[in-house]
Design an enzyme around this catalytic site. Structure first.
Site, PDB file in Angstrom:
ATOM      1  CG  ASN A 284      42.214  51.870  30.096  1.00 46.61           C
ATOM      2  OD1 ASN A 284      41.842  51.520  29.137  1.00 46.61           O
ATOM      3  ND2 ASN A 284      42.255  53.206  30.741  1.00 46.61           N
TER       4      ASN A 284
ATOM      5  CE1 TYR B 130      34.031  50.367  45.903  1.00 50.09           C
ATOM      6  CE2 TYR B 130      32.684  49.036  47.317  1.00 50.09           C
ATOM      7  CZ  TYR B 130      34.023  49.304  46.928  1.00 50.09           C
ATOM      8  OH  TYR B 130      34.821  48.481  47.525  1.00 50.09           O
TER       9      TYR B 130
ATOM     10  CE1 TYR C 150      38.450  42.954  27.854  1.00 49.46           C
ATOM     11  CE2 TYR C 150      40.761  42.191  27.438  1.00 49.46           C
ATOM     12  CZ  TYR C 150      39.715  43.288  27.401  1.00 49.46           C
ATOM     13  OH  TYR C 150      39.868  44.560  26.617  1.00 49.46           O
TER      14      TYR C 150
HETATM   15  P1  NAD Z   1      41.822  53.316  49.503  1.00 49.88           P
HETATM   16  O1  NAD Z   1      40.915  54.443  49.061  1.00 49.88           O
HETATM   17  O2  NAD Z   1      42.583  53.419  50.602  1.00 49.88           O
HETATM   18  O3  NAD Z   1      42.921  53.042  48.277  1.00 49.88           O
HETATM   19  C1  NAD Z   1      42.325  53.030  47.025  1.00 49.88           C
HETATM   20  C2  NAD Z   1      43.818  53.596  45.978  1.00 49.88           C
HETATM   21  O4  NAD Z   1      43.231  53.736  44.827  1.00 49.88           O
HETATM   22  C3  NAD Z   1      43.986  55.234  46.461  1.00 49.88           C
HETATM   23  O5  NAD Z   1      45.334  55.266  46.657  1.00 49.88           O
HETATM   24  C4  NAD Z   1      43.364  55.933  45.304  1.00 49.88           C
HETATM   25  O6  NAD Z   1      44.116  57.129  45.167  1.00 49.88           O
HETATM   26  C5  NAD Z   1      43.533  55.098  44.164  1.00 49.88           C
HETATM   27  N1  NAD Z   1      42.846  55.274  42.936  1.00 49.88           N
HETATM   28  C6  NAD Z   1      41.440  55.614  42.903  1.00 49.88           C
HETATM   29  N2  NAD Z   1      41.119  55.975  41.540  1.00 49.88           N
HETATM   30  C7  NAD Z   1      42.103  55.662  40.906  1.00 49.88           C
HETATM   31  C8  NAD Z   1      42.415  55.983  39.619  1.00 49.88           C
HETATM   32  N3  NAD Z   1      41.520  56.374  38.798  1.00 49.88           N
HETATM   33  N4  NAD Z   1      43.558  55.876  39.034  1.00 49.88           N
HETATM   34  C9  NAD Z   1      44.774  55.573  40.006  1.00 49.88           C
HETATM   35  N5  NAD Z   1      44.526  55.339  41.306  1.00 49.88           N
HETATM   36  C10 NAD Z   1      43.149  55.567  41.777  1.00 49.88           C
HETATM   37  O7  NAD Z   1      40.996  51.963  49.551  1.00 49.88           O
HETATM   38  P2  NAD Z   1      41.225  50.381  49.975  1.00 49.88           P
HETATM   39  O8  NAD Z   1      40.514  50.197  51.111  1.00 49.88           O
HETATM   40  O9  NAD Z   1      42.622  50.484  50.016  1.00 49.88           O
HETATM   41  O10 NAD Z   1      40.777  49.877  48.742  1.00 49.88           O
HETATM   42  C11 NAD Z   1      41.356  49.090  47.701  1.00 49.88           C
HETATM   43  C12 NAD Z   1      40.613  48.002  46.769  1.00 49.88           C
HETATM   44  O11 NAD Z   1      40.087  46.956  47.689  1.00 49.88           O
HETATM   45  C13 NAD Z   1      39.668  48.943  46.169  1.00 49.88           C
HETATM   46  O12 NAD Z   1      39.505  48.452  44.970  1.00 49.88           O
HETATM   47  C14 NAD Z   1      38.268  48.477  47.135  1.00 49.88           C
HETATM   48  O13 NAD Z   1      37.133  48.671  46.321  1.00 49.88           O
HETATM   49  C15 NAD Z   1      38.926  47.174  47.598  1.00 49.88           C
HETATM   50  N6  NAD Z   1      38.007  46.781  48.570  1.00 49.88           N
HETATM   51  C16 NAD Z   1      38.575  47.006  50.004  1.00 49.88           C
HETATM   52  C17 NAD Z   1      37.885  46.921  51.013  1.00 49.88           C
HETATM   53  C18 NAD Z   1      38.477  47.073  52.481  1.00 49.88           C
HETATM   54  O14 NAD Z   1      37.562  46.788  53.451  1.00 49.88           O
HETATM   55  N7  NAD Z   1      39.387  48.054  52.421  1.00 49.88           N
HETATM   56  C19 NAD Z   1      36.650  45.905  51.024  1.00 49.88           C
HETATM   57  C20 NAD Z   1      36.242  45.630  49.809  1.00 49.88           C
HETATM   58  C21 NAD Z   1      36.988  45.969  48.419  1.00 49.88           C
END
Ligand code: NAD
Ligand code: UDP
Length: 331
Positions: free
Chosen positions: A103, A149, A163
């Site tokens: 999307n 994941y 894309y």
């Molecule tokens: P987090 O869980 O704090 O934040 C993720 C946010 O996405 C949440 O607010 C959640 O409500 C929202 N969300 C999830 N599914 C959704 C949907 N279908 N529609 C709308 N909102 C949705 O996690 P984070 O640590 O902030 O991670 C953010 C991104 O960074 C993710 O994509 C994660 O895979 C990536 N990431 C984070 C880390 C880390 O160490 N923090 C490491 C690798 C990758």
């Protein structure tokens, strides 16, 4: 100069998304945050609610996304990120990485916007090459519990490159290594909030396995700086952003006990299935391309983060995780 530029940030109510909102607001952009709060929290962005350059849309990105007006940049950060979370909501995790990304790529194409997607060191799985450069293809168990994941993120990268190649879309891919800081959910099960919550409540620290597995922890401000630089670079392939300073989890638990000046004990619990045994980013590419490297030492980052968790109310510190995923799992 950035005042007329509009940025959509998904996952805005989460840990990294909320820090990105702060960064883009501080740089003068007009920011639209989007989140469905599945793992995030309204309070992470409440300080922005009356900011003239910030607006918020509560929406599940796996459903069609409609944004009025122009968009210049999209940062797709919506996804559960803690192993405990994504084990509890496996199908939502697969959907947000696949359907959600589709999307957002479609939206970027329609708006002629540049899109940056949040990928992860988990694309390397339990790595057999150490440290991990971007050229390593990884070692992932597709059908293991973490597969929901890891594979969603790998699919996300493939779709994003398709894309780019097929539609000429401007894309950026950041492979984020373990990042920590304020606004992580105390009970999301990730090791830093877990250990900090435990020392603050006077509980034993739960080390999984024998604690010889390694991680390399990056402070949030460094991570946000790297992501920002990557967005404005002209490089379309994945770039690792993380801190190469590597530690064993056992060593790390002892450092937290020292930091908290407590005398908590360490208890050993079973190692989760497919828990990577080693992880350290090779950041040569980010150094060369973005002139980026982490600046905040582990000692300083941990102190700031510990003070954040310490500032939480007693009620927050002791309450059980408020996340109830049951309604999502019926969908
Ligand atoms: P987090 O869980 O704090 O934040 C993720 C946010 O996405 C949440 O607010 C959640 O409500 C929202 N969300 C999830 N599914 C959704 C949907 N279908 N529609 C709308 N909102 C949705 O996690 P984070 O640590 O902030 O991670 C953010 C991104 O960074 C993710 O994509 C994660 O895979 C990536 N990431 C984070 C880390 C880390 O160490 N923090 C490491 C690798 C990758
Ligand atoms: N871990 C631990 N005790 C905990 C939580 C996590 O020993 O209470 C370990 C976990 O097994 C992993 C590491 O800490 O080896 C990092 O876990 P986290 O969930 O933060 O993220 P991961 O890097 O595994 O995605």
């Amino acid at each position: 100069m950035n005042k007329d530029k509009r940025v959509l940030i998904t996952g805005a109510a989460g840990f990294l998304g909320s820090h990105l909102c702060d960064k883009f607001i501080a740089e003068g952009f007009s920011v639209i945050g989007m989140d469905n709060f599945i793992t995030g929290d309204k309070k992470n962005i409440s300080h922005l609610s009356s900011h003239p350059n910030f607006s918020f849309i509560e929406h599940d990105v796996t459903e069609f996304i409609k944004i009025d007006g122009n968009l210049d940049y999209i940062l797709h950060f919506a996804s559960p990120a803690s192993p405990i979370d994504y084990l509890k909501i496996p199908i939502q995790t697969l959907k947000v990485g696949s359907l959600g990304t589709h999307n957002l790529l479609g939206l970027a194409k329609a708006k002629d916007a540049r899109i940056l997607i949040a990928s992860t060191s988990e694309v390397y799985g339990d790595p057999l090459v150490h440290p991990q450069p971007e050229t390593y293809f990884g070692n992932v168990n597709t059908i293991g519990p973490r597969g929901v994941y890891d594979e969603a993120k790998r699919f996300q990268e493939s779709m994003t490159m398709a894309y780019h190649r097929f539609h000429g879309l401007e894309v950026r891919i950041v492979r984020i290594f373990n990042t920590y800081g304020s606004r992580m959910r105390l009970n999301d099960g990730r090791v830093i909030p877990a250990f900090m919550g435990q020392v603050l409540r006077g509980e034993d620290l739960t080390v999984f396995g024998d604690g010889t597995q390694t991680r390399s922890f990056c402070y949030v401000d460094d991570q946000i700086d790297g992501i920002y630089k990557l967005l404005f670079s002209d490089y379309v392939f994945p770039v690792n952003i993380g801190n190469p300073s590597e530690t064993t989890i056992l060593e790390f638990s002892k450092e937290i006990i020292k930091l908290a000046n407590s005398n908590q004990k360490i208890v050993f619990k079973p190692l989760p299935v497919d828990d990577p045994l080693q992880r350290q980013p090779d950041i040569s590419l980010a150094k060369k391309l973005l002139n980026w490297e982490p600046k905040v030492s582990q000692e300083e980052g941990m102190r700031i983060t510990f003070n954040y968790f310490k500032s939480l109310s007693k009620e927050e510190l002791y309450k059980k995780d408020h996340k109830d995923f049951s309604s999502y799992n019926k969908r």
